[in-house]
Structure formats: structure tokens, C-alpha cells
Design an enzyme around this catalytic site. Structure first.
Site, mmCIF file in Angstrom:
data_model
loop_
_atom_site.group_PDB
_atom_site.id
_atom_site.type_symbol
_atom_site.label_atom_id
_atom_site.label_comp_id
_atom_site.label_asym_id
_atom_site.label_seq_id
_atom_site.Cartn_x
_atom_site.Cartn_y
_atom_site.Cartn_z
ATOM 1 N N LYS A 1 28.463 26.862 43.248
ATOM 2 C CA LYS A 1 27.787 28.080 43.704
ATOM 3 C C LYS A 1 26.334 28.075 43.250
ATOM 4 O O LYS A 1 26.001 27.422 42.261
ATOM 5 C CB LYS A 1 28.466 29.305 43.087
ATOM 6 C CG LYS A 1 29.808 29.660 43.677
ATOM 7 C CD LYS A 1 30.361 30.915 43.009
ATOM 8 C CE LYS A 1 31.737 31.254 43.565
ATOM 9 N NZ LYS A 1 31.715 31.651 44.981
ATOM 10 N N ARG B 1 42.707 30.725 47.432
ATOM 11 C CA ARG B 1 43.850 30.512 48.335
ATOM 12 C C ARG B 1 44.698 29.337 47.870
ATOM 13 O O ARG B 1 45.891 29.287 48.134
ATOM 14 C CB ARG B 1 43.333 30.344 49.770
ATOM 15 C CG ARG B 1 42.415 29.177 49.963
ATOM 16 C CD ARG B 1 41.566 29.272 51.241
ATOM 17 N NE ARG B 1 40.399 30.149 51.078
ATOM 18 C CZ ARG B 1 39.517 30.381 52.039
ATOM 19 N NH1 ARG B 1 39.667 29.831 53.234
ATOM 20 N NH2 ARG B 1 38.491 31.187 51.811
HETATM 21 N N1 BES Z 1 35.672 34.216 44.266
HETATM 22 C C1 BES Z 1 35.049 33.896 45.494
HETATM 23 C C2 BES Z 1 34.912 35.105 46.415
HETATM 24 C C3 BES Z 1 33.919 36.141 45.995
HETATM 25 C C4 BES Z 1 32.621 36.069 46.436
HETATM 26 C C5 BES Z 1 34.296 37.214 45.241
HETATM 27 C C6 BES Z 1 31.710 37.043 46.094
HETATM 28 C C7 BES Z 1 33.401 38.200 44.904
HETATM 29 C C8 BES Z 1 32.118 38.111 45.338
HETATM 30 C C9 BES Z 1 35.867 32.843 46.240
HETATM 31 O O1 BES Z 1 36.538 31.958 45.443
HETATM 32 C C10 BES Z 1 34.887 32.065 47.048
HETATM 33 O O2 BES Z 1 34.083 31.407 46.482
HETATM 34 N N2 BES Z 1 35.009 32.167 48.372
HETATM 35 C C11 BES Z 1 34.140 31.491 49.239
HETATM 36 C C12 BES Z 1 34.960 30.924 50.343
HETATM 37 C C13 BES Z 1 34.208 29.975 51.243
HETATM 38 C C14 BES Z 1 33.868 28.714 50.479
HETATM 39 C C15 BES Z 1 35.072 29.654 52.431
HETATM 40 C C16 BES Z 1 33.141 32.514 49.786
HETATM 41 O O3 BES Z 1 33.520 33.653 50.009
HETATM 42 O O4 BES Z 1 31.982 32.156 49.923
HETATM 43 MN MN MN Z 2 35.340 30.288 44.924
#
Ligand code: BES
Ligand code: MN
Ligand code: ZN
Length: 495
Positions: free
Chosen positions: A277, A351
Site C-alpha cells: 500500500k 477474502r
Molecule cells: N483492508 C483493506 C480494505 C480497506 C481499505 C479498509 C481502506 C479500510 C479502508 C483490504 O484488505 C484491501 O486492501 N482491499 C483492497 C482490495 C483490492 C486490492 C482489490 C482495496 O480495497 O483496495
Molecule cells: Mn488489503
């Protein structure tokens, strides 16, 4: 704080403070009216002079009100009578408690409970009064070397009519259990990621299970390997911290019939893994175990209230980090269900841990399974910080959750799970991929999970937008604990 229920007369009770409401246009609530009469128009005179607008959440602390036996009278603005709502009721209560917390009063009589709220009954008002009051006093200073003095306020009497006493007492117990559950969730989720690794989270769950009387066992890496939980293990691979699967049980119905199973995402820190990230706000990914924290809280509440239902909580807990041993984009794993997944993005890890926990849930022959997860940023884009996303393969279950959200003021909103979305998960190298591209990201995440839920009634709550706040007020909100608690209370009432 301690709560008690009493029938009191606002002008005659001996208390450090009586809390009464005033609507806009200087309209007094019934309790305020009585104090005004006992004081020969003192309150109306204060209002006439313009010292309190009656605007929602405004407060004015009076001392030595003539004819009134309480040391203080706290006037709380209620806004317009015609617009008085669930939210206004909560805000008024919170404002009152915040104002009182700055005084020396150790105890107060809260007369706001009498205020009519459209389509809400006394039990609702009592529960919400307790939850709002405790919420207003919450802070997280366990890790500050110098702590501010705690507010003196330690006891609150909720003023009700005589005939309402026993209903109110039951509701107050429920409110207190829900508030305590929210505090548990907030305390866990606010912990920094070095204080809340999977092992440390498991240890805290164990402590809570002893304190509140539910069962807690854990599965470690070896057991996961034996069970074939390779998707879960793939997420844990990059970290030195071993994964844990918490298994919590409250068998309030003696294990007869089928249990409700809750599954909470417990990523104690989500860096994204190799699909790293960006740096900005990455600290907030310590909240990525909010689902697990809410499930632990739900078990605590069920145990505290001795709810007559069988409830199982599962919380897969991992840390998602990049390293030489981390899962790589393109890796293919075989999940516990036997289905294979191409991990195209290691940041779509929630997931992956949930799918194996969902398969594990099958062994309990569940009445229903509800998973709770800070799953997608896309859900935040879709619904903001107002409502959690709900999905499911069972409309009745989804409706029950929507209803619980509506009643508890912890709202959720349904998004579709049409079969068409499954196409986005197509993979050339495995049964399907763990991402579905940009469009409908919250839905394709749910569509992924749905492939592991064919054996039971299932719903999924995406709480990414509601579980915590950013910015100056950064911290866990305690949501969706109220929604889950209301859902469980309703189910318990049916058995
Ligand atoms: N934990 C994150 C989702 C999240 C994002 C929670 C912002 C709270 C605030 C999750 O694990 C994630 O990183 N999801 C990705 C999925 C994508 C790679 C398909 C996302 O939402 O960007
Ligand atoms: Mn994630
Ligand atoms: Zn995550």
C-alpha cells in the site's frame, strides 16, 4: 458508569445534577416544565434572556435553581420538536454527558429518557441513553505516559414512570452490555499493531472469555496446515508473527439446534504485502482487525446477557507483510474448500483468510453465518462512513441485519450479488482470482466469498467505512457491535 432506573420527580430529587431538555422556541420538556413551575418561572426567565438557544446539543449548567433540590440543573438543547429523531436523541444525551464530565458532579439524574422519539419505545430510549452516555465518555489513553484525570461522573439515574420500571431495567442491562461490548471492540481495535499481533489478540480474547464466561480456543499454524487452510496461510507467510484462528463459543441454548456463526476478519496490520500500500495513512490498517474485534465483542455481549442462543465466533488473525517469504502476485493456492485461487493482488487478503474460515464454519452445521470485515476501500467509496455494506445468499437474513442496523442506529445497506459479477473473477491459471478489477470492488469481494458459502445461509458485512474514523478523531467507532447485538437480541427473543 453505573446506571439505575428510578421514578423521580425532577424538582424534588436530591442529586448533583438533573438533566432536562429544551426544544428550540423555548419549549420545555415535561421535566423542565416541572422544574420551571417549582422555581416560579426561573427556567423560562433564563431562556427569555437568551442564554440557551435550544439548538440541538447546546448545554447550559445552572446552579442553585430555586425550588429545586438538585445542586445543578443541566439544560440541554433538543433542536426543533418536529424534527426530534433517533439521532437528535443520541446527540442530546452525548452533549449532556460531555458537559457533565467537565464538572465535579459524580452522579446525575437523566430526564431526557422521557422524551418521545418517533416510532421508538421506552426500551429503545433507555438502551440508547446508556450506549450514548458510555460512548461519550470513552477514551483510549492506555498508552499515554501521563493520563488526564478521569471525569468524576460515575453514576447515572434514568428517570422513568413507575409503570415503566421493569422494562427499563431490562433495557438498561442490555444497553450496558452493548456499551461494554463496544468498549471492548474499540479498545482492541485502537491498540497499535505492535501491541495487537495475532498472538496478542488471541491472548486478549482468552482474558475476555474468562471474564465474561464464554469459551475460547485457538488453532495455530500446524492445525491450519493439517486442515488445508492454504489461503489463510498464504497471507500469514510474509510475517514473522504466526497466524491464529480464534474459535469462541457461547452455548446459551445448550448446543441444541443449529448455532449462529460469526466470522470476523482479523488482519492485525495490512501493509498490502508484496502489493504494498502507499505510505499515507497506512497506520490506519491496524484497524483491519475490526471485524474480529466486533465478533469478540458480540460473544462478550451474548455471554454477559446469557442470551439463550448458541453462538460461535471465528476470527482468522494474521499480519499481512511483505518479505522474502511473502506470497507473490501470481501465486496459486488451494483453499480448504478444495477450490484453487490465483492471488493476483496480495492486498486483497481479507477474502483469503475469510474463505478458509467460512469453510471451517461448515463443521458447526450453522443456522446462519455472518462475516464481518473491513474488506474493501470500494465499499467506502460506495457508502461512505454512513452505512456498512450488506450482501448475502439469503434475503431473510439480509433483511434481519438491515433491520437490526436501523433499530440500533448502526446502519447497513444492501448491495447486489448478481451472478454476473462472478465473471470479473475469472482466472487463466486457477479456478478464480482474488480480485475482480476496479468496477464494483465491494461486490466482487463479496462474490469471491460467496463461493465458499453454498452450504449455509450467509451474509457479509463490509465495515471498511464504518469501523473507524480518520483525522483528528482517529479511532475505532465500535461499529458494527450495536447492529450485531440487536440482531442477536432479536434472535434470542424468538427462541
Ligand atoms: N483492508 C483493506 C480494505 C480497506 C481499505 C479498509 C481502506 C479500510 C479502508 C483490504 O484488505 C484491501 O486492501 N482491499 C483492497 C482490495 C483490492 C486490492 C482489490 C482495496 O480495497 O483496495
Ligand atoms: Mn488489503
Ligand atoms: Zn485488509
Amino acid at each position: 458508569m453505573e446506571f439505575s432506573i428510578k421514578h423521580v420527580s425532577p424538582e424534588a430529587c436530591r442529586s448533583a445534577c438533573v438533566i432536562v431538555g429544551v426544544y428550540e422556541n423555548r419549549q420545555l420538556s415535561p421535566a423542565a416544565e416541572r422544574i420551571d413551575q417549582a422555581s416560579q418561572g426561573y427556567l423560562r426567565e433564563v431562556l427569555r434572556q437568551g442564554d440557551l438557544s435550544g439548538k440541538l446539543g447546546a448545554t447550559l449548567l445552572l446552579r442553585g435553581v430555586p425550588g429545586c433540590h438538585a445542586e445543578r440543573v443541566l439544560l440541554v438543547g433538543l433542536g426543533k420538536l418536529r424534527e426530534f429523531s433517533d439521532k437528535a436523541y443520541r446527540q442530546a444525551t452525548q452533549a449532556a454527558v460531555k458537559a457533565l464530565a467537565t464538572t465535579e458532579a459524580r452522579e446525575a439524574v437523566n430526564c431526557l429518557v422521557e422524551l418521545p422519539v418517533p416510532s421508538r419505545n421506552l426500551s429503545w430510549r433507555v438502551r440508547q441513553a446508556v450506549i450514548s452516555a458510555e460512548g461519550a465518555l470513552y477514551r483510549f489513553d492506555a498508552l499515554k505516559s501521563k493520563r488526564e484525570d478521569a471525569p468524576r461522573l460515575a453514576r447515572m439515574t434514568l428517570a422513568v414512570a413507575r409503570s415503566e420500571k421493569s422494562d427499563a431495567e431490562k433495557a438498561a442491562r442490555e444497553g450496558q452490555a452493548i456499551a461494554a461490548g463496544m468498549k471492548t471492540m474499540r479498545d482492541l481495535a485502537n491498540l497499535p499493531p505492535n501491541h495487537c499481533t495475532p498472538l496478542k489478540l488471541a491472548e486478549r480474547a482468552r482474558q475476555l472469555s474468562e471474564e465474561f464466561g464464554f469459551e475460547c480456543t485457538t488453532l495455530g499454524r500446524e492445525e491450519m496446515e493439517r486442515l488445508g487452510m492454504n489461503a489463510l496461510l498464504a497471507v500469514a507467510k510474509g510475517s514473522c508473527e504466526p497466524p491464529q484462528l480464534l474459535v469462541l463459543k457461547h452455548m446459551g441454548n445448550g448446543g441444541q439446534g443449529k448455532p449462529i456463526v460469526l466470522v470476523g476478519k482479523g488482519v492485525t496490520f495490512d501493509s498490502g504485502g508484496i502489493s504494498l500500500k502507499p505510505a499515507a495513512d497506512m497506520d490506519e490498517m491496524k484497524f483491519d482487525m475490526s471485524g474480529a474485534a466486533s465478533v469478540i465483542a458480540a460473544l462478550q455481549i451474548a455471554a454477559q446477557l446469557k442470551l439463550p442462543l448458541d453462538l460461535i465466533g471465528l476470527a482468522p488473525c494474521v499480519e499481512n507483510l511483505p518479505s522474502g517469504s511473502a506470497t507473490k502476485p501470481g501465486d496459486v493456492v488451494t483453499t480448504m474448500s478444495g477450490q484453487t485461487v490465483e492471488i493476483l493482488n496480495t492486498d486483497a487478503e481479507g477474502r483469503l483468510i475469510l474463505c478458509d474460515a467460512l469453510t471451517y464454519a461448515e463443521r458447526f452445521d450453522p443456522a446462519c453465518v455472518i462475516d464481518v470485515a473491513t474488506l474493501t476501500g470500494a465499499c467506502v467509496i460506495a457508502l461512505g462512513h454512513v452505512a456498512a455494506g450488506v450482501f448475502g445468499n439469503d434475503e431473510r437474513l439480509v433483511r434481519a441485519l438491515l433491520q437490526a442496523g436501523e433499530e440500533s442506529g448502526d446502519r447497513a445497506w444492501q448491495l447486489p450479488l448478481f451472478d454476473d459479477y462472478q465473471e470479473q473473477l475469472k482466472s487463466n491459471f486457477a479456478d478464480f482470482a482474488n480480485i475482480g478489477g476496479r468496477p464494483a470492488g465491494a461486490i466482487t469481494a463479496a462474490a469471491f466469498l460467496s463461493r465458499f458459502t453454498s452450504k449455509f445461509h450467509w451474509a457479509h458485512l463490509d465495515i471498511a467505512g464504518v469501523a473507524y474514523q480518520s483525522g483528528k478523531e482517529k479511532g475505532s467507532t465500535g461499529r458494527p457491535v450495536p447492529l450485531l447485538a440487536h440482531f442477536l437480541l432479536k434472535r434470542a427473543a424468538k427462541t
